[in-house]
Design a protein around this motif. Structure first.
Motif, PDB file in Angstrom:
ATOM      1  N   GLY A 187       0.820  -1.208   0.000  1.00 55.16           N
ATOM      2  CA  GLY A 187       0.000   0.000   0.000  1.00 55.16           C
ATOM      3  C   GLY A 187       0.855   1.259   0.000  1.00 55.16           C
ATOM      4  O   GLY A 187       0.545   2.234  -0.696  1.00 55.16           O
ATOM      5  N   LEU A 188       1.954   1.228   0.750  1.00 55.28           N
ATOM      6  CA  LEU A 188       2.863   2.371   0.767  1.00 55.28           C
ATOM      7  C   LEU A 188       3.465   2.604  -0.615  1.00 55.28           C
ATOM      8  O   LEU A 188       3.540   3.746  -1.090  1.00 55.28           O
ATOM      9  N   ALA A 189       3.862   1.536  -1.281  1.00 55.07           N
ATOM     10  CA  ALA A 189       4.418   1.670  -2.638  1.00 55.07           C
ATOM     11  C   ALA A 189       3.379   2.267  -3.583  1.00 55.07           C
ATOM     12  O   ALA A 189       3.710   3.129  -4.408  1.00 55.07           O
ATOM     13  N   GLN A 190       2.140   1.839  -3.457  1.00 53.22           N
ATOM     14  CA  GLN A 190       1.076   2.381  -4.304  1.00 53.22           C
ATOM     15  C   GLN A 190       0.770   3.840  -3.944  1.00 53.22           C
ATOM     16  O   GLN A 190       0.494   4.650  -4.823  1.00 53.22           O
ATOM     17  N   ALA A 191       0.820   4.165  -2.665  1.00 58.48           N
ATOM     18  CA  ALA A 191       0.561   5.541  -2.232  1.00 58.48           C
ATOM     19  C   ALA A 191       1.644   6.481  -2.752  1.00 58.48           C
ATOM     20  O   ALA A 191       1.360   7.616  -3.137  1.00 58.48           O
ATOM     21  N   ARG A 192       2.880   6.006  -2.772  1.00 57.90           N
ATOM     22  CA  ARG A 192       3.968   6.835  -3.292  1.00 57.90           C
ATOM     23  C   ARG A 192       3.789   7.118  -4.781  1.00 57.90           C
ATOM     24  O   ARG A 192       4.239   8.141  -5.272  1.00 57.90           O
ATOM     25  N   ARG A 193       3.140   6.209  -5.482  1.00 59.11           N
ATOM     26  CA  ARG A 193       2.865   6.392  -6.910  1.00 59.11           C
ATOM     27  C   ARG A 193       1.499   7.044  -7.134  1.00 59.11           C
ATOM     28  O   ARG A 193       1.047   7.167  -8.270  1.00 59.11           O
ATOM     29  N   GLN A 194       0.829   7.389  -6.034  1.00 59.23           N
ATOM     30  CA  GLN A 194      -0.495   8.017  -6.063  1.00 59.23           C
ATOM     31  C   GLN A 194      -1.519   7.173  -6.818  1.00 59.23           C
ATOM     32  O   GLN A 194      -2.334   7.679  -7.577  1.00 59.23           O
ATOM     33  N   LYS A 195      -1.482   5.876  -6.554  1.00 63.88           N
ATOM     34  CA  LYS A 195      -2.428   4.944  -7.167  1.00 63.88           C
ATOM     35  C   LYS A 195      -3.616   4.733  -6.232  1.00 63.88           C
ATOM     36  O   LYS A 195      -3.466   4.697  -5.014  1.00 63.88           O
ATOM     37  N   PRO A 196      -4.816   4.578  -6.796  1.00 62.88           N
ATOM     38  CA  PRO A 196      -6.005   4.382  -5.952  1.00 62.88           C
ATOM     39  C   PRO A 196      -6.015   3.040  -5.218  1.00 62.88           C
ATOM     40  O   PRO A 196      -6.768   2.874  -4.262  1.00 62.88           O
ATOM     41  N   ARG A 197      -5.186   2.089  -5.637  1.00 58.68           N
ATOM     42  CA  ARG A 197      -5.131   0.787  -4.959  1.00 58.68           C
ATOM     43  C   ARG A 197      -4.594   0.875  -3.541  1.00 58.68           C
ATOM     44  O   ARG A 197      -4.763  -0.049  -2.760  1.00 58.68           O
ATOM     45  N   ALA A 198      -3.926   1.984  -3.217  1.00 61.22           N
ATOM     46  CA  ALA A 198      -3.329   2.120  -1.886  1.00 61.22           C
ATOM     47  C   ALA A 198      -4.380   1.958  -0.798  1.00 61.22           C
ATOM     48  O   ALA A 198      -4.158   1.264   0.192  1.00 61.22           O
ATOM     49  N   ARG A 199      -5.533   2.576  -0.975  1.00 64.59           N
ATOM     50  CA  ARG A 199      -6.590   2.500   0.043  1.00 64.59           C
ATOM     51  C   ARG A 199      -7.038   1.052   0.249  1.00 64.59           C
ATOM     52  O   ARG A 199      -7.227   0.611   1.387  1.00 64.59           O
ATOM     53  N   LEU A 200      -7.205   0.305  -0.821  1.00 62.00           N
ATOM     54  CA  LEU A 200      -7.606  -1.104  -0.702  1.00 62.00           C
ATOM     55  C   LEU A 200      -6.546  -1.902   0.044  1.00 62.00           C
ATOM     56  O   LEU A 200      -6.868  -2.701   0.930  1.00 62.00           O
ATOM     57  N   LEU A 201      -5.292  -1.698  -0.286  1.00 65.06           N
ATOM     58  CA  LEU A 201      -4.215  -2.439   0.375  1.00 65.06           C
ATOM     59  C   LEU A 201      -4.118  -2.079   1.865  1.00 65.06           C
ATOM     60  O   LEU A 201      -3.915  -2.956   2.708  1.00 65.06           O
ATOM     61  N   PHE A 202      -4.283  -0.801   2.191  1.00 68.71           N
ATOM     62  CA  PHE A 202      -4.282  -0.401   3.599  1.00 68.71           C
ATOM     63  C   PHE A 202      -5.480  -1.008   4.329  1.00 68.71           C
ATOM     64  O   PHE A 202      -5.362  -1.441   5.474  1.00 68.71           O
ATOM     65  N   ALA A 203      -6.632  -1.057   3.672  1.00 66.62           N
ATOM     66  CA  ALA A 203      -7.822  -1.652   4.284  1.00 66.62           C
ATOM     67  C   ALA A 203      -7.618  -3.147   4.534  1.00 66.62           C
ATOM     68  O   ALA A 203      -7.980  -3.655   5.608  1.00 66.62           O
ATOM     69  N   LEU A 204      -7.029  -3.843   3.586  1.00 69.77           N
ATOM     70  CA  LEU A 204      -6.764  -5.275   3.767  1.00 69.77           C
ATOM     71  C   LEU A 204      -5.740  -5.516   4.871  1.00 69.77           C
ATOM     72  O   LEU A 204      -5.864  -6.468   5.651  1.00 69.77           O
ATOM     73  N   ALA A 205      -4.734  -4.646   4.954  1.00 70.37           N
ATOM     74  CA  ALA A 205      -3.737  -4.762   6.023  1.00 70.37           C
ATOM     75  C   ALA A 205      -4.397  -4.573   7.382  1.00 70.37           C
ATOM     76  O   ALA A 205      -4.135  -5.329   8.328  1.00 70.37           O
ATOM     77  N   LEU A 206      -5.264  -3.575   7.480  1.00 69.81           N
ATOM     78  CA  LEU A 206      -5.977  -3.343   8.745  1.00 69.81           C
ATOM     79  C   LEU A 206      -6.883  -4.510   9.107  1.00 69.81           C
ATOM     80  O   LEU A 206      -6.963  -4.910  10.269  1.00 69.81           O
ATOM     81  N   LEU A 207      -7.553  -5.075   8.115  1.00 72.74           N
ATOM     82  CA  LEU A 207      -8.410  -6.232   8.368  1.00 72.74           C
ATOM     83  C   LEU A 207      -7.588  -7.414   8.880  1.00 72.74           C
ATOM     84  O   LEU A 207      -7.976  -8.072   9.857  1.00 72.74           O
ATOM     85  N   ALA A 208      -6.457  -7.675   8.239  1.00 68.63           N
ATOM     86  CA  ALA A 208      -5.581  -8.762   8.698  1.00 68.63           C
ATOM     87  C   ALA A 208      -5.117  -8.507  10.127  1.00 68.63           C
ATOM     88  O   ALA A 208      -5.053  -9.437  10.944  1.00 68.63           O
ATOM     89  N   LEU A 209      -4.795  -7.260  10.436  1.00 67.89           N
ATOM     90  CA  LEU A 209      -4.369  -6.927  11.796  1.00 67.89           C
ATOM     91  C   LEU A 209      -5.482  -7.140  12.806  1.00 67.89           C
ATOM     92  O   LEU A 209      -5.261  -7.715  13.877  1.00 67.89           O
ATOM     93  N   LEU A 210      -6.664  -6.661  12.482  1.00 71.40           N
ATOM     94  CA  LEU A 210      -7.781  -6.796  13.416  1.00 71.40           C
ATOM     95  C   LEU A 210      -8.113  -8.257  13.697  1.00 71.40           C
ATOM     96  O   LEU A 210      -8.513  -8.611  14.813  1.00 71.40           O
ATOM     97  N   LEU A 211      -7.934  -9.107  12.700  1.00 73.92           N
ATOM     98  CA  LEU A 211      -8.169 -10.538  12.895  1.00 73.92           C
ATOM     99  C   LEU A 211      -7.031 -11.213  13.649  1.00 73.92           C
ATOM    100  O   LEU A 211      -7.202 -12.307  14.190  1.00 73.92           O
ATOM    101  N   SER A 212      -5.859 -10.576  13.680  1.00 79.21           N
ATOM    102  CA  SER A 212      -4.681 -11.177  14.298  1.00 79.21           C
ATOM    103  C   SER A 212      -4.420 -10.709  15.723  1.00 79.21           C
ATOM    104  O   SER A 212      -3.540 -11.232  16.385  1.00 79.21           O
ATOM    105  N   ILE A 213      -5.139  -9.715  16.171  1.00 73.71           N
ATOM    106  CA  ILE A 213      -4.926  -9.190  17.520  1.00 73.71           C
ATOM    107  C   ILE A 213      -5.608 -10.118  18.530  1.00 73.71           C
ATOM    108  O   ILE A 213      -6.763 -10.481  18.348  1.00 73.71           O
ATOM    109  N   PRO A 214      -4.893 -10.472  19.599  1.00 69.47           N
ATOM    110  CA  PRO A 214      -5.513 -11.314  20.637  1.00 69.47           C
ATOM    111  C   PRO A 214      -6.442 -10.486  21.524  1.00 69.47           C
ATOM    112  O   PRO A 214      -6.064 -10.030  22.599  1.00 69.47           O
ATOM    113  N   TRP A 215      -7.662 -10.295  21.071  1.00 65.47           N
ATOM    114  CA  TRP A 215      -8.625  -9.469  21.797  1.00 65.47           C
ATOM    115  C   TRP A 215      -9.010 -10.080  23.138  1.00 65.47           C
ATOM    116  O   TRP A 215      -9.554  -9.396  23.998  1.00 65.47           O
ATOM    117  N   PHE A 216      -8.719 -11.357  23.319  1.00 63.96           N
ATOM    118  CA  PHE A 216      -9.039 -12.034  24.578  1.00 63.96           C
ATOM    119  C   PHE A 216      -7.984 -11.773  25.650  1.00 63.96           C
ATOM    120  O   PHE A 216      -8.161 -12.152  26.789  1.00 63.96           O
TER     121      PHE A 216
END
Length: 129
Positions: A94-123
């Motif tokens: 996402g950072l690489a896409q953001a540096r190139r000002q590509k619209p895919r950056a938002r999708l990649l950041f969203a997927l990264a956040l989703l992976a993180l939220l699923l990986s955090i030990p909320w318990f």
């Protein structure tokens, strides 16, 4: 050393999530860099934590049993660190896409956040003091 690393790993999580939201809302190079590089620090802390954690070392010696048992043991042997590495790759893409000002950056950041939220030990405790 274990307690200090666990404390840092627990608190840096909130910075990662904050910078991740910033990168999602403004998919530009600066917010993306803060997100990707803070997540890199988080993964590095997690790797160090795995080497000094008595819990994780015990799980590695009986990985098959931990996978069969499920629950917390399986989460830390499989899902937690795999999700973190996937999120790290997505954040840097996402950072690489953001540096190139590509619209895919938002999708990649969203997927990264989703992976993180699923990986955090909320318990586990959300704030370690």
């Amino acid at each position: 050393m274990y307690e200090a690393l666990l404390f840092l790993h627990s608190w840096v999580r909130w910075l990662v999530l904050l910078f991740g939201l910033w990168a999602l809302l403004r998919p530009e190079a600066r917010p993306g860099a803060f997100f990707a590089h803070t997540l890199t620090l988080q993964v590095g802390l997690g790797v160090l934590l795995a080497f000094v954690s008595p819990f994780f070392q015990g799980l590695l010696s009986a990985m098959g049993e931990a996978m069969r048992a499920g629950g917390e043991a399986r989460f830390f042997v499989a899902e937690h660190w795999v999700g973190g590495l996937v999120a790290l790759g997505l954040a840097h893409a996402g950072l690489a896409q953001a540096r190139r000002q590509k619209p895919r950056a938002r999708l990649l950041f969203a997927l990264a956040l989703l992976a993180l939220l699923l990986s955090i030990p909320w318990f586990r405790p959300l704030l370690r003091l």
